[in-house]
Design an enzyme around this catalytic site. Structure first.
Site, PDB file in Angstrom:
ATOM      1  N   ASN A   9       0.884  -1.170   0.000  1.00  0.00           N
ATOM      2  CA  ASN A   9       0.000   0.000   0.000  1.00  0.00           C
ATOM      3  C   ASN A   9       0.917   1.214   0.000  1.00  0.00           C
ATOM      4  OD1 ASN A   9      -1.852   2.010   0.394  1.00  0.00           O
ATOM      5  ND2 ASN A   9      -2.147   1.592   2.572  1.00  0.00           N
ATOM      6  N   LYS A  11       0.236   4.284  -0.170  1.00  0.00           N
ATOM      7  CA  LYS A  11      -0.333   5.483   0.475  1.00  0.00           C
ATOM      8  C   LYS A  11      -0.088   6.702  -0.430  1.00  0.00           C
ATOM      9  CE  LYS A  11       0.530   3.305   4.880  1.00  0.00           C
ATOM     10  NZ  LYS A  11       0.181   3.372   6.264  1.00  0.00           N
ATOM     11  N   HIS A  95      -9.441   1.102   4.080  1.00  0.00           N
ATOM     12  CA  HIS A  95      -8.213   1.245   4.861  1.00  0.00           C
ATOM     13  C   HIS A  95      -8.486   2.119   6.091  1.00  0.00           C
ATOM     14  CE1 HIS A  95      -4.144   2.340   6.025  1.00  0.00           C
ATOM     15  NE2 HIS A  95      -3.773   1.232   5.390  1.00  0.00           N
ATOM     16  N   GLU A  97      -6.874   4.419   7.401  1.00  0.00           N
ATOM     17  CA  GLU A  97      -6.621   5.863   7.214  1.00  0.00           C
ATOM     18  C   GLU A  97      -7.807   6.526   6.519  1.00  0.00           C
ATOM     19  OE1 GLU A  97      -2.810   5.432   5.335  1.00  0.00           O
ATOM     20  OE2 GLU A  97      -1.981   4.713   7.227  1.00  0.00           O
ATOM     21  N   GLU A 167      -6.087  -5.612   9.663  1.00  0.00           N
ATOM     22  CA  GLU A 167      -5.118  -4.574  10.008  1.00  0.00           C
ATOM     23  C   GLU A 167      -5.480  -3.948  11.354  1.00  0.00           C
ATOM     24  OE1 GLU A 167      -2.769  -3.255   6.431  1.00  0.00           O
ATOM     25  OE2 GLU A 167      -4.441  -1.877   6.547  1.00  0.00           O
ATOM     26  N   GLY A 173       1.637   1.697  10.685  1.00  0.00           N
ATOM     27  CA  GLY A 173       2.564   2.833  10.633  1.00  0.00           C
ATOM     28  C   GLY A 173       3.141   3.196  11.990  1.00  0.00           C
ATOM     29  N   SER A 213       2.724  -2.812  10.191  1.00  0.00           N
ATOM     30  CA  SER A 213       4.170  -2.837  10.430  1.00  0.00           C
ATOM     31  C   SER A 213       4.797  -4.195  10.107  1.00  0.00           C
ATOM     32  CB  SER A 213       4.490  -2.404  11.866  1.00  0.00           C
ATOM     33  OG  SER A 213       3.997  -1.079  12.089  1.00  0.00           O
ATOM     34  N   GLY A 234       2.660  -1.319   4.242  1.00  0.00           N
ATOM     35  CA  GLY A 234       2.780   0.103   3.972  1.00  0.00           C
ATOM     36  C   GLY A 234       4.240   0.512   3.879  1.00  0.00           C
ATOM     37  N   GLY A 235       4.802   0.939   5.004  1.00  0.00           N
ATOM     38  CA  GLY A 235       6.160   1.489   5.033  1.00  0.00           C
ATOM     39  C   GLY A 235       7.192   0.628   4.314  1.00  0.00           C
TER      40      GLY A 235
HETATM   41  C1  PEP Z   1      -0.953  -0.195   5.651  1.00  0.00           C
HETATM   42  O1  PEP Z   1      -0.851   0.956   5.232  1.00  0.00           O
HETATM   43  O2  PEP Z   1      -1.873  -0.931   5.284  1.00  0.00           O
HETATM   44  C2  PEP Z   1       0.065  -0.677   6.580  1.00  0.00           C
HETATM   45  C3  PEP Z   1      -0.063  -1.877   7.083  1.00  0.00           C
HETATM   46  O3  PEP Z   1       1.086   0.197   6.874  1.00  0.00           O
HETATM   47  P1  PEP Z   1       2.434  -0.175   7.675  1.00  0.00           P
HETATM   48  O4  PEP Z   1       2.966  -1.456   7.070  1.00  0.00           O
HETATM   49  O5  PEP Z   1       3.334   0.970   7.440  1.00  0.00           O
HETATM   50  O6  PEP Z   1       2.052  -0.377   9.098  1.00  0.00           O
END
Ligand code: PEP
Length: 251
Positions: A9, A11, A95, A97, A167, A173, A213, A234-235
């Site tokens: 993802n 973002k 999501h 966010e 999630e 994040g 994460s 994500g990251g």
């Molecule tokens: C996400 O954006 O779905 C996510 C899991 O981010 P991160 O891996 O950065 O926690």
């Protein structure tokens, strides 16, 4: 047998030229790693560039959201038909966010999910509890209710095109990760909710990812769990070596 799905993802990161450079960098790194599906969900304006760069590779490019109407007075929104026409197969919906910053509710998540499925797209449906709910011991109830509301009126047949991303909001994040046991247990609880709605066959066949994460260090342990069928990342999806290491963990 469920197949691993490793999805990034992105973002609100990378311009079109940066997306092209990233896909060109990672393409040879994941080539031939066919034990999982590899998807990058990207901001709308970078999708075309990323798709061109990914052509002929085992990388698919998806979107990060979609509107529920076919067309009309929804300034700033993008429909499933628009995404389909440019060849986008996957879309993230719900999501945290979007839920947290843009007023997304289970009702709008459900509408978006049905619109994407009706247009022939595949949905990565995100759900999960916030920290206070985990601490209060009501995670199972929360993910079960979200599963039922977000998938209301989605047919068993359409479930072939739904991936669920569990999630936990407190892990996204933040650098905090659910333990492999917590991830497995909650993905299992989502599977139980699916079983109540659709029966065992659909529940067993549905891919349930973990997201929060996930990185090159914890992926192998998380993916080894029975109910964890992949990751939404994500990251770590912004760094080619980290994402590739997660793909490796799924081989
Ligand atoms: C996400 O954006 O779905 C996510 C899991 O981010 P991160 O891996 O950065 O926690």
């Amino acid at each position: 047998m469920r197949r691993y799905v490793i999805a990034g993802n992105r973002k609100m990161n990378f311009t079109p030229s940066q997306a092209t450079a990233f896909i060109n960098e990672i393409k040879p790194m994941v080539a031939g790693k066919d034990n999982c599906d590899i998807i990058f969900c990207a901001p709308y304006v970078t999708i075309d560039a990323a798709m061109k760069a990914a052509e002929g590779s085992n990388i698919k490019i998806g979107a990060e959201n979609v509107h529920f109407a076919e067309k009309g007075a929804y300034t700033g929104e993008v429909s499933a038909q628009m995404l389909k026409e440019i060849g986008v197969e996957y879309v993230i919906i719900g999501h945290s966010e979007r839920r947290q910053y843009f007023g997304e509710t289970d009702e709008t998540v459900n509408l978006r999910t049905k619109a994407a499925l009706a247009a022939g797209m595949k949905v990565i449906l995100c759900l999960g509890e916030v920290k206070e709910q985990r601490l209060a011991g009501i995670t199972k109830e929360i993910v079960s209710i979200q599963t039922k509301l977000d998938l209301a009126d989605v047919s068993a047949e359409d479930m072939k095109n739904v991936i669920i991303a569990y999630e936990p909001v407190w892990a996204i994040g933040t650098g905090l990760t659910a333990t492999p046991e917590q991830a497995d247990e909650t993905c299992g609880q989502i599977r139980e909710a699916l079983c109540e709605i659709y029966g065992a066959e659909v529940a067993e066949a549905t891919i349930i990812q973990y997201g929060g994460s996930m990185n090159e260090k914890n992926a192998a342990e998380l993916l080894a769990k029975e109910n964890v069928d992949g990751g939404l990342i994500g990251g770590a999806s912004l760094v080619a070596e980290k994402f590739t290491a997660i793909v490796d963990a799924a081989q």
